[in-house]
Design a protein around this motif. Structure first.
Motif, mmCIF file in Angstrom:
data_model
loop_
_atom_site.group_PDB
_atom_site.id
_atom_site.type_symbol
_atom_site.label_atom_id
_atom_site.label_comp_id
_atom_site.label_asym_id
_atom_site.label_seq_id
_atom_site.Cartn_x
_atom_site.Cartn_y
_atom_site.Cartn_z
ATOM 1 N N ARG A 293 44.786 71.238 25.637
ATOM 2 C CA ARG A 293 44.787 72.693 25.682
ATOM 3 C C ARG A 293 44.724 73.333 24.301
ATOM 4 N NH1 ARG A 293 42.706 76.364 28.367
ATOM 5 N NH2 ARG A 293 43.244 75.174 30.247
ATOM 6 N N GLU A 294 45.407 72.746 23.320
ATOM 7 C CA GLU A 294 45.377 73.325 21.980
ATOM 8 C C GLU A 294 43.969 73.260 21.385
ATOM 9 O OE1 GLU A 294 47.559 72.318 17.801
ATOM 10 O OE2 GLU A 294 48.846 72.483 19.574
ATOM 11 N N GLU A 295 43.249 72.178 21.648
ATOM 12 C CA GLU A 295 41.866 72.067 21.175
ATOM 13 C C GLU A 295 40.978 73.118 21.836
ATOM 14 O OE1 GLU A 295 40.489 69.378 18.770
ATOM 15 O OE2 GLU A 295 42.466 70.225 18.413
ATOM 16 N N GLU A 296 41.211 73.390 23.110
ATOM 17 C CA GLU A 296 40.432 74.415 23.801
ATOM 18 C C GLU A 296 40.797 75.810 23.304
ATOM 19 O OE1 GLU A 296 40.032 74.076 28.046
ATOM 20 O OE2 GLU A 296 40.621 71.972 28.017
ATOM 21 N N GLU A 297 42.079 76.027 23.078
ATOM 22 C CA GLU A 297 42.530 77.357 22.653
ATOM 23 C C GLU A 297 41.943 77.745 21.302
ATOM 24 O OE1 GLU A 297 46.749 79.852 22.458
ATOM 25 O OE2 GLU A 297 46.757 77.660 22.378
ATOM 26 N N THR A 298 41.804 76.779 20.415
ATOM 27 C CA THR A 298 41.265 77.071 19.084
ATOM 28 C C THR A 298 39.745 77.085 19.057
ATOM 29 O OG1 THR A 298 41.357 74.712 18.508
ATOM 30 C CG2 THR A 298 43.273 76.064 17.945
ATOM 31 N N GLY A 299 39.091 76.644 20.138
ATOM 32 C CA GLY A 299 37.640 76.636 20.181
ATOM 33 C C GLY A 299 37.004 75.346 19.699
ATOM 34 N N ARG A 300 37.820 74.406 19.198
ATOM 35 C CA ARG A 300 37.235 73.164 18.690
ATOM 36 C C ARG A 300 36.665 72.296 19.811
ATOM 37 N NH1 ARG A 300 41.809 73.448 15.006
ATOM 38 N NH2 ARG A 300 43.074 72.330 16.531
ATOM 39 N N GLN A 301 37.300 72.344 20.978
ATOM 40 C CA GLN A 301 36.812 71.514 22.064
ATOM 41 C C GLN A 301 35.436 71.957 22.538
ATOM 42 O OE1 GLN A 301 38.354 68.628 23.209
ATOM 43 N NE2 GLN A 301 36.254 68.494 23.938
ATOM 44 N N GLU A 302 35.182 73.247 22.552
ATOM 45 C CA GLU A 302 33.866 73.744 22.950
ATOM 46 C C GLU A 302 32.792 73.264 21.980
ATOM 47 O OE1 GLU A 302 31.867 77.898 24.536
ATOM 48 O OE2 GLU A 302 33.724 77.947 23.394
ATOM 49 N N LEU A 303 33.138 73.239 20.695
ATOM 50 C CA LEU A 303 32.193 72.747 19.695
ATOM 51 C C LEU A 303 31.911 71.263 19.903
ATOM 52 C CD1 LEU A 303 30.578 73.307 17.095
ATOM 53 C CD2 LEU A 303 32.661 72.763 15.811
ATOM 54 N N LEU A 304 32.962 70.479 20.153
ATOM 55 C CA LEU A 304 32.786 69.043 20.382
ATOM 56 C C LEU A 304 32.005 68.786 21.675
ATOM 57 C CD1 LEU A 304 36.319 67.722 19.400
ATOM 58 C CD2 LEU A 304 34.203 67.396 18.124
ATOM 59 N N SER A 305 32.271 69.582 22.693
ATOM 60 C CA SER A 305 31.622 69.372 23.981
ATOM 61 C C SER A 305 30.140 69.701 23.944
ATOM 62 C CB SER A 305 32.305 70.218 25.062
ATOM 63 O OG SER A 305 33.653 69.817 25.221
ATOM 64 N N ALA A 306 29.694 70.408 22.901
ATOM 65 C CA ALA A 306 28.270 70.696 22.769
ATOM 66 C C ALA A 306 27.484 69.439 22.418
ATOM 67 C CB ALA A 306 28.050 71.760 21.690
ATOM 68 N N GLY A 307 28.165 68.390 21.971
ATOM 69 C CA GLY A 307 27.525 67.124 21.658
ATOM 70 C C GLY A 307 27.578 66.174 22.843
ATOM 71 N N ALA A 308 27.490 64.896 22.536
ATOM 72 C CA ALA A 308 27.481 63.877 23.588
ATOM 73 C C ALA A 308 28.905 63.512 23.982
ATOM 74 C CB ALA A 308 26.722 62.646 23.115
#
Length: 522
Positions: free
Chosen positions: A104-119
């Motif tokens: 959840r913390e990764e999603e809240e900061t927006g980093r997870q969305e950036l990572l999920s744009a990759g493979a």
């Protein structure tokens, strides 16, 4: 691309980011249990003394609610009784923090969305977080097994698996909480609330039933760890119950994760009013910290009531064992056992209050790194006023929750209101000192602000475990709590209170001065 694509890379990233925190948590958890044979063996060095302790503890409902019943009077059985439940709680706390941090913390900061744009597959983030928690709990379990087996205690495997399994139960609880809410802070609060409820259920069940077979005990995962009965005729089948809970919660968490978008949640965030009601930065900061303050205050009041009710049984806890009496007096500082017990509990609440204060200070750091502080500071609001808005709930809130603890202890004990409340407030200078350390780290070295947690955790370990391990006084003096007068008691020394208060003010001022000069960290 499969649903687990990128799991290995994310796992390595999580382990690298927590390369200091994970080993520290494992060492503290494993070291706590591994230190047990040395301390308990010195206190109760004969079979008769151990049998007497086991009988008295099993007969004392207050002590059963705190530690659980004793299932064996062997040295290993006493270690499992004295340290097992608390080691399981430590593993649970560490696990839920790790899982929320990497989901959840990764999603809240927006980093997870950036990572999920990759493979990166749909289930990879959650899987990597659970693997990080599994690594932590495996390390803690191995340290427990190796530490106890190395001291000749056969049967350590059951205790290690019980502690590690409890950690994984609450890792999966945190995984579920991370799917339900958009806030990492609220996810930790939900998982922490479940852990608190589990401990209370276990305590209530054991208080009424000396066999550990109460329905309330069996409703608690902490009670499951207890009922593995390490060193006391192991019940290996209880580990299957723990494994089943982990599996069921993992499947449910994966199911929920597959049904939502990145950053979304199943508990909708309540929209605010159409017209703003927060006129100042301080009001905003208080609104952000309000939930944590209420939760900590309620927990301290309830804990005070429980421990206050145990005060009269302090003499029964140690009986005629002079070594045990000496440890309580070192922790509590008074010759009278009741005063020593109350002083010990007050000191424990003080060290826990330091965790609240550090967390409240570092909430400002979170606001800064998330980018929410920059729009506020773009106008006429100065940095010091903005920072002060977060520091007031940190320093003032610590005073309020300690008052709640003191009130609970007084009500539970049934008297000495003034002396116990005063003893609780006497912990404030040490609490404020650690909050000042966190402020200095945030202001001067923001990338190392998380070290404030390490400082508070070190002081907690030194204060709670250090006296039982008979650590040198020079080591214990590292903690500011070691310099406080031990209250309640007949004597009060004001000098250390004034010096620690001055130190806290100096640390806080230095941190604010550094904050004014540096760039914002985003």
């Amino acid at each position: 691309m499969t649903a687990l694509a990128g799991t290995g890379t994310l796992t390595r990233l999580a382990l690298r980011r927590d390369r200091l925190a994970l080993p520290l948590w494992a060492l503290v958890t494993g070291g706590l249990v591994a230190s047990g044979p040395g301390s308990l063996g010195g206190l109760y060095d004969t079979a008769a003394a151990r049998a007497e302790l086991a009988a008295s503890m099993t007969a004392n409902s207050s002590m059963r609610s705190l530690y659980g019943p004793v299932f064996s009077d062997s040295l290993g059985g006493l270690v499992a009784w004295r340290f097992g439940a608390f080691a399981a709680v430590l593993a649970a706390v560490a696990s839920l923090i790790v899982v929320v941090r990497h989901t959840r913390e990764e999603e809240e900061t927006g980093r997870q969305e950036l990572l999920s744009a990759g493979a990166v597959g749909r289930r990879a983030p959650l899987t990597s977080a659970l693997l990080a928690a599994l690594t932590l709990n495996t390390a803690a379990a191995l340290l427990i097994v190796a530490g106890l087996a190395g001291q000749g205690l056969a049967g350590a495997l059951a205790l290690g698996l019980a502690v590690g399994g409890t950690g994984m139960v609450f890792a999966t609880v945190a995984a579920l909480a991370a799917q339900l809410t958009e806030s990492a802070r609220l996810a930790k609060g939900i998982a922490g609330g479940v852990l608190g409820l589990a401990f209370v259920l276990r305590a209530a069940g054991d208080s009424g039933d000396a066999s550990g077979s109460s329905v309330l005990t069996w409703l608690s995962p902490v009670g499951w760890a207890e009922n593995v009965r390490a060193f006391g005729g192991e019940r290996w089948w209880v580990l299957l119950l723990i494994a089943a809970a982990v599996l069921a919660q993992t499947v449910l968490a994966y199911g929920l994760a597959a049904r939502r978008d990145v950053g979304a949640s199943f508990l909708a965030t309540r929209p605010g009013p159409a017209a703003g009601r927060l006129a100042t930065a301080g009001a905003l900061a208080l609104r952000l910290q309000r939930g944590a303050l209420i939760g900590w205050g309620a927990g301290f009041l309830l804990g005070g009531l429980v421990f206050g009710g145990m005060a009269e049984g302090a003499a029964e806890l140690v009986g005629d064992n002079e070594k045990a009496r000496e440890i309580f007096e070192r922790m509590g500082g008074q010759a009278a056992l009741t005063d020593a017990f109350l002083a010990t509990m007050v000191s424990l609440f003080g060290m826990l209050a330091a965790l609240y204060a550090v967390g409240a200070v570092l909430r400002a750091h979170t606001e800064e790194t998330s980018g929410r502080a920059e729009p506020l500071l773009a106008g006429s609001l100065g940095r010091l006023r903005w920072a002060a808005g977060h520091l007031v709930p940190a320093f003032g809130g610590a005073a309020l929750i300690l008052l709640a603890a003191g009130l609970g202890l007084s009500l539970g004990f049934g008297g000495s209101y003034g002396s116990v409340l005063g003893a609780a407030l006497a912990q404030l200078p040490a609490v404020w000192t650690l909050a000042g350390v966190a402020t200095l780290l945030w202001g001067a070295v923001p990338r190392a602000a998380g070290a404030g947690w390490a400082a508070a955790g070190l002081c907690l370990a030194l204060g709670w475990i250090g006296p039982a391990l008979d650590l040198p006084q020079a080591v214990l003096d590292v903690s500011p709590f070691a310099h406080l007068p031990r209250l309640p008691g007949p004597e009060t020394t004001w000098t250390p209170l004034l010096l620690l208060t001055a130190l806290a003010a100096a640390l806080t001022a230095a941190g604010l001065a550094a904050l004014r000069r540096r760039d914002l960290q985003v």
